[in-house]
Write a protein that holds these residues in place. Structure first.
Motif, PDB file in Angstrom:
ATOM      1  N   GLU A   1       1.121  -1.633   0.315  1.00 28.71           N
ATOM      2  CA  GLU A   1       0.243   0.145  -0.044  1.00 28.71           C
ATOM      3  C   GLU A   1       0.888   1.298  -0.393  1.00 28.71           C
ATOM      4  OE1 GLU A   1      -3.222   2.118   2.954  1.00 28.71           O
ATOM      5  OE2 GLU A   1      -2.589   0.799   2.962  1.00 28.71           O
ATOM      6  N   LYS A   2       2.130   1.451   0.602  1.00 28.57           N
ATOM      7  CA  LYS A   2       2.977   2.675   0.843  1.00 28.57           C
ATOM      8  C   LYS A   2       3.869   2.925  -0.362  1.00 28.57           C
ATOM      9  CE  LYS A   2       1.641   4.451   4.954  1.00 28.57           C
ATOM     10  NZ  LYS A   2       0.572   5.497   4.722  1.00 28.57           N
ATOM     11  N   GLN A   3       4.036   1.903  -0.742  1.00 23.44           N
ATOM     12  CA  GLN A   3       4.770   1.752  -2.224  1.00 23.44           C
ATOM     13  C   GLN A   3       4.358   0.603  -3.293  1.00 23.44           C
ATOM     14  OE1 GLN A   3       8.917   0.079  -0.590  1.00 23.44           O
ATOM     15  NE2 GLN A   3       9.639   1.574   0.651  1.00 23.44           N
ATOM     16  N   PRO A   4       3.141   1.102  -3.720  1.00 25.17           N
ATOM     17  CA  PRO A   4       1.831   0.585  -5.556  1.00 25.17           C
ATOM     18  C   PRO A   4       3.370   0.349  -6.234  1.00 25.17           C
ATOM     19  CG  PRO A   4       1.810   3.039  -5.106  1.00 25.17           C
ATOM     20  CD  PRO A   4       2.632   2.408  -3.392  1.00 25.17           C
ATOM     21  N   ILE A   5       3.626  -0.751  -7.189  1.00 26.45           N
ATOM     22  CA  ILE A   5       4.165  -0.587  -8.277  1.00 26.45           C
ATOM     23  C   ILE A   5       3.206   0.273  -9.535  1.00 26.45           C
ATOM     24  CG2 ILE A   5       5.201  -3.000  -7.727  1.00 26.45           C
ATOM     25  CD1 ILE A   5       2.967  -4.304  -9.828  1.00 26.45           C
ATOM     26  N   GLU A   6       3.603   0.172 -10.111  1.00 27.55           N
ATOM     27  CA  GLU A   6       2.865   1.032 -11.514  1.00 27.55           C
ATOM     28  C   GLU A   6       2.460  -0.460 -12.658  1.00 27.55           C
ATOM     29  OE1 GLU A   6       4.829   3.983 -13.371  1.00 27.55           O
ATOM     30  OE2 GLU A   6       6.348   3.842 -12.677  1.00 27.55           O
ATOM     31  N   ALA A   7       1.281  -0.963 -11.461  1.00 20.95           N
ATOM     32  CA  ALA A   7       0.502  -2.241 -12.015  1.00 20.95           C
ATOM     33  C   ALA A   7       0.264  -2.029 -13.597  1.00 20.95           C
ATOM     34  CB  ALA A   7      -0.628  -2.226 -11.367  1.00 20.95           C
ATOM     35  N   GLY A   8       0.666  -3.065 -14.285  1.00 16.12           N
ATOM     36  CA  GLY A   8      -0.278  -2.914 -15.700  1.00 16.12           C
ATOM     37  C   GLY A   8       0.857  -1.615 -16.703  1.00 16.12           C
ATOM     38  N   LEU A   9       2.002  -1.614 -16.201  1.00 12.34           N
ATOM     39  CA  LEU A   9       3.127  -0.684 -17.296  1.00 12.34           C
ATOM     40  C   LEU A   9       3.327  -1.501 -18.117  1.00 12.34           C
ATOM     41  CD1 LEU A   9       4.252   2.425 -16.996  1.00 12.34           C
ATOM     42  CD2 LEU A   9       6.459   1.127 -15.756  1.00 12.34           C
ATOM     43  N   ASN A  10       3.754  -2.586 -18.463  1.00 16.83           N
ATOM     44  CA  ASN A  10       4.557  -3.332 -19.413  1.00 16.83           C
ATOM     45  C   ASN A  10       3.810  -4.245 -19.552  1.00 16.83           C
ATOM     46  OD1 ASN A  10       5.191  -4.483 -16.827  1.00 16.83           O
ATOM     47  ND2 ASN A  10       7.062  -5.094 -17.043  1.00 16.83           N
ATOM     48  N   SER A  11       2.729  -4.060 -20.144  1.00 18.99           N
ATOM     49  CA  SER A  11       1.612  -5.297 -20.468  1.00 18.99           C
ATOM     50  C   SER A  11       1.019  -5.170 -21.373  1.00 18.99           C
ATOM     51  CB  SER A  11       1.534  -6.331 -19.492  1.00 18.99           C
ATOM     52  OG  SER A  11       0.168  -5.419 -18.718  1.00 18.99           O
ATOM     53  N   LYS A  12       0.038  -5.696 -22.218  1.00 18.78           N
ATOM     54  CA  LYS A  12      -0.908  -5.747 -22.960  1.00 18.78           C
ATOM     55  C   LYS A  12      -1.636  -6.629 -22.467  1.00 18.78           C
ATOM     56  CE  LYS A  12      -3.350  -6.573 -27.363  1.00 18.78           C
ATOM     57  NZ  LYS A  12      -3.028  -7.037 -28.984  1.00 18.78           N
ATOM     58  N   LEU A  13      -3.262  -5.990 -22.165  1.00 20.69           N
ATOM     59  CA  LEU A  13      -4.387  -6.463 -21.416  1.00 20.69           C
ATOM     60  C   LEU A  13      -4.950  -7.448 -22.374  1.00 20.69           C
ATOM     61  CD1 LEU A  13      -5.343  -7.523 -18.165  1.00 20.69           C
ATOM     62  CD2 LEU A  13      -7.149  -5.580 -18.908  1.00 20.69           C
TER      63      LEU A  13
END
Length: 685
Positions: free
Chosen positions: A221-233
Motif C-alpha cells: 500500500e505504501k510502495q505500490p508498483i505501476e501496475a499494468g505498465l509493461n503489458s497488454k491486457l
C-alpha cells in the motif's frame, strides 16, 4: 516445449542471457553498416529539413559531444542503439495494424517504378511521411486517423504493381471509419473499446480493466508498483491475462536487441551507480518484473553523477485511456554544463517553493526529496519521444519513489534551441493585442518559456502529496488523471513566474516582465492560438491542450467581475488581454489549491467538472475566426525532428576508436535507414 520455449525458460530462470542470442550478430552488423549511411555532414547548419501537411521536420545539433571522452562517446552510442532497437514497439503499441501497413507503404515507396511525379503518388508520399511522423496511421497529436488524399483503388493498384503484401482488413481500415481514434478519453463512451491503441484486446472494456486491477498485484500500500505498465491486457479462454513486454514475452525480439546494447553500455558506464542502474534495467527487460522496475527507478533517480544520462522504458501513460500502460520511449542525454549550473538553483530551493505554495497545509510535502534538475542536450531519441519530442521531462512517475528518493527533471536545451531558431514572430503579431504585448514577448518570452518548463518539471510534478488511504490518480481520477496532473504542474509554474523570488535567486533580471510575458502567452495560447491544431467542429482531446484550456478558461471566468482578463474585439478580430497580472496570479493560486485538493482527495467528480466544463468544448465561432486568421501563415503547426546519426569509427580489429556525428539530409532518408537497420518485430505481435 519447443526449442524457443526451452530457451525462454532457461533465460527466465538464470537471468544470465536473453533468449534471442541471434540478435547480437545482427546488431553488430548494424553497428558496422552505420558507417556506410548516406547521412552527410551539414557544413552550414540548417535546422529546417522539410515541411509537409501540418508538419515541419527539423534537425538538432549535439553541443558538447566532441568534448566527450571516447568512453563517454561509446556510452552515448550504445544507449542510442538500445533506444532505436525498440522503435517497432511504439508502432505496434499505437495500433495493431501499424507495422503491416508501414511495411507495405515502404515497400511501395522503394519499389514503385511508375510516375513518381504524378499527383496521386505525391499524395501517397505525403501520407507515408505523415504515418512515419506519427509512428502509425493515427495523428500524433489529435489521435484522429490520418485520411489519405488518394483512393483505395489507387493504393490497391500500387500494392499490385510492387507486389507488396497487405491484408484486406489493413487495407480497408486505412480508408474506413473503423478505429477512428487512437485514444478516446471522452465522457459517455467506453474509453477502452473506443480507443484503437493496442494496449488491450479488441473485446476488452473499461469495466474489465477496472475489475482486473481491483484484484491484480499492486505491491504494498505504501510502495505500490505501476501496475499494468509493461503489458497488454487480453482475454484468453475467457480469463483476463497480461501479456508482459519482456525478453521471451511480447516484443521479445526487439527487447533482446535492447538488452544487447544495454549490456555494452553497462561495460562503459561512467561510474558504479550508473552501472548498477543499467544492470537493473537489463534485469527488468529480462523478467518483466515491475518490482525490479521500481528498483531500477530508484537506482536511476539517485545516480546523479556523470555527464551522460538516459531515459529508457515503458514510461508515459498518456496513450492509455485508463492510465496504466506505458508507451516505449528513449532519450539519450549529454549534460549542458553551463545551463545546468544556472538552473540548479531551482532544485536547491524546492522546499521554499513547496512551503510558500498556496496549498492547504495538509497537502504540502514537509520534505521535498532530491529534486534534480539539469539542462541537457539530446543525442538520440526513439519511440514516443521521436519524431515529436518533449522539451522537458520529470521522472520517475511513481509517486512514492519521487517522495522518498527524489526525481530527475531535465530541460532539453538543444531541442528548445532548435525550435527557437526555426520559429518566426508572425503568429505572435497576429494574435497579440498591441505592440507592448509583442515587445514583452519578443524580449522575455523565450526565457519565460524555459522557466515555466523548469518550474513545471522540477517544482510542479514534485509538489503536493496524496492523502493517506487515497489511491493513485489513475485509479481515482481515471481518464482525467493525466490532464489534471499536467494542469497542476502548469499552475505551479504560473504561480511562481510572477514572483520576485526568481530575481532574488538570480534567475531573471526583471521578474515582472518575465511574469507578464508568461501570463500573456499562456492565456493567448490556451484560449486561442492552440486551436490552430484541431479541425473546426472538433473537441479538444490531447491532455496538454485540454489542460491549457481549462486553466485559461477557468481563470478568464473567475476574473470577469474585476476585468482581470478582457475579451476585446478590434477590427473584427478577437483578443484576450490581461489587465491585472497580480490578480491573475491570485486566480492561478486558487485553482492550484483546488487541483491539488482534487489529486490529494481523489475527487473524480470535481476533476470531471473542471475538465469537461472548461477544457474540452470549443467556442466554434472563435475557432472559425482563429483558423481564418491563421491561413496567412505557411509554417506548419506541428514540429518534430530527425535524429543525428552516430557513426562509430573502428580500427582493423573492429575496435571503436571514435564516434562521429552526422546529419540526415531528408526525413525519408532517415526513415528508410531505420526500416532497414532497426526493425526487429514481426508485423503481428
Amino acid at each position: 516445449m519447443n526449442i524457443k520455449q526451452l530457451l525462454c525458460a532457461v533465460a527466465t530462470l538464470s537471468l544470465l542471457a536473453s533468449c534471442g542470442d541471434g540478435k547480437k550478430e545482427t546488431s553488430t552488423e548494424i553497428a558496422k553498416e552505420t558507417i556506410g549511411t548516406v547521412a552527410k555532414k551539414v557544413p552550414n547548419f540548417n535546422h529546417e529539413v522539410e515541411q509537409f501537411a501540418d508538419i515541419k521536420v527539423l534537425r538538432y545539433q549535439i553541443p558538447g559531444f566532441e568534448a566527450l571522452t571516447l568512453k563517454e562517446k561509446k556510452l552515448v552510442y550504445y544507449l542510442s542503439q538500445a533506444g532505436l532497437a525498440g522503435r517497432d514497439i511504439m508502432w505496434d503499441q499505437n495500433y495493431r495494424h501499424n507495422l503491416e501497413i508501414r511495411n507495405a507503404l515502404e515497400h511501395i515507396n522503394t519499389n514503385f517504378s511508375g510516375d513518381k511525379n504524378s499527383e496521386d503518388f505525391k499524395k501517397f508520399t505525403t501520407y507515408l511521411k505523415r504515418v512515419w511522423f506519427s509512428n502509425g496511421i493515427h495523428h500524433h497529436y489529435s489521435n484522429d486517423k490520418i485520411k489519405p488524399d488518394f483512393s483505395k483503388e489507387y493504393l490497391a493498384d500500387l500494392l499490385k504493381q510492387t507486389k507488396a503484401n497487405l491484408s484486406e482488413e489493413a487495407l480497408e481500415v486505412i480508408f474506413n471509419d473503423k478505429d477512428a481514434k487512437k485514444v478516446n478519453k471522452k465522457a459517455g463512451v467506453d474509453n477502452v473499446l473506443a480507443s484503437a491503441i493496442n494496449f488491450y484486446g479488441a473485446d476488452i472494456t473499461s469495466k474489465d480493466v477496472e475489475n482486473f486491477y481491483k484484484t491484480a498485484y499492486k505491491g504494498s500500500e505504501k510502495q505500490p508498483i505501476e501496475a499494468g505498465l509493461n503489458s497488454k491486457l487480453v482475454r484468453e479462454n475467457g480469463k483476463l491475462v497480461e501479456k508482459v513486454w519482456k525478453s521471451c514475452g511480447m516484443y521479445g525480439e526487439a527487447i533482446d536487441t535492447i538488452i544487447f546494447w544495454l549490456e555494452k553500455a553497462k561495460e562503459v558506464a561512467e561510474n558504479e551507480k550508473q552501472g548498477t542502474a543499467l544492470g537493473l534495467l537489463i534485469e527488468y527487460y529480462r523478467t518483466g518484473s515491475l518490482d525490479v522496475w521500481d528498483q531500477y527507478c530508484i537506482a536511476w533517480a539517485t545516480a546523479t553523477q556523470g555527464n551522460i544520462d538516459w531515459i529508457n522504458g515503458f514510461i508515459e501513460v498518456y496513450n492509455d485511456p485508463k492510465g496504466y500502460r506505458g508507451s516505449y520511449e528513449t532519450i539519450v542525454q549529454i549534460k549542458d554544463f553551463e545551463m545546468s549550473k544556472k538552473m540548479k538553483v531551482l532544485s536547491e530551493n524546492a522546499q521554499w517553493f513547496e512551503d510558500n505554495a498556496p496549498l492547504s497545509p495538509t497537502h504540502k510535502k514537509q520534505n521535498v526529496v532530491g529534486v534534480s534538475y539539469k539542462t541537457v542536450n539530446v543525442a538520440s531519441e526513439a519511440g514516443d519521444a521521436s519524431p515529436s519530442t518533449p522539451i522537458g521531462v520529470n521522472l520517475p512517475n511513481n509517486n512514492w519513489i519521487r517522495e522518498q528518493h527524489g526525481s530527475k527533471s531535465v530541460s532539453l536545451g538543444n531541442i528548445i534551441g532548435a525550435y527557437n531558431n526555426a520559429g518566426g514572430s508572425g503568429r505572435l503579431k497576429e494574435f497579440a493585442y498591441n505592440q507592448e504585448e509583442i515587445a514583452v514577448e519578443l524580449e522575455y518570452g523565450k526565457l519565460a518559456d524555459k522557466l515555466h518548463t523548469a518550474l513545471h518539471e522540477v517544482i510542479g510534478h514534485a509538489s503536493g502529496q496524496i492523502n493517506d488511504g487515497i489511491g493513485q490518480p489513475k485509479e481515482t481520477l481515471k481518464n482525467y488523471a493525466s490532464t489534471m496532473e499536467e494542469g497542476r504542474a502548469d499552475l505551479v509554474g504560473l504561480y511562481y513566474l510572477m514572483d520576485a523570488k526568481l530575481q532574488e535567486l538570480g534567475l531573471v533580471s526583471d521578474w515582472e516582465k518575465i511574469g507578464k510575458a508568461a501570463y500573456d502567452g499562456y492565456i493567448r495560447n490556451g484560449l486561442m492560438t492552440q486551436l490552430v491544431r484541431i479541425k473546426l467542429g472538433d473537441d479538444i482531446e490531447e491532455d496538454h491542450m485540454v489542460n491549457r484550456q481549462w486553466v485559461s478558461a477557468w481563470a478568464f471566468e473567475q476574473g470577469q467581475k474585476e476585468n482581470v482578463i478582457e475579451k476585446i474585439s478590434k477590427d473584427g478580430k478577437t483578443y484576450f488581454v490581461v489587465n491585472d497580472y497580480l490578480k491573475l496570479r491570485e486566480i492561478f493560486g486558487r485553482l492550484l489549491k483546488e487541483t491539488q485538493r482534487i489529486k490529494s482527495e481523489g475527487d473524480f467528480d470535481a476533476a470531471k467538472k473542471l475538465v469537461e466544463g472548461y477544457g474540452v468544448k470549443v467556442n466554434q465561432e472563435l475557432h472559425k475566426e482563429v483558423l481564418e486568421r491563421n491561413k496567412q501563415f505557411t509554417s506548419a503547426p506541428y514540429n518534430g525532428f530527425v535524429n543525428p546519426v552516430l557513426v562509430p569509427v573502428t580500427d582493423a580489429e573492429g575496435t571503436i576508436t571514435d564516434v562521429k556525428v552526422t546529419q540526415p539530409e531528408t526525413f525519408e532518408e532517415q526513415m528508410k535507414f531505420y526500416a532497414k537497420n532497426h526493425s526487429f518485430l514481426p508485423i503481428k505481435n
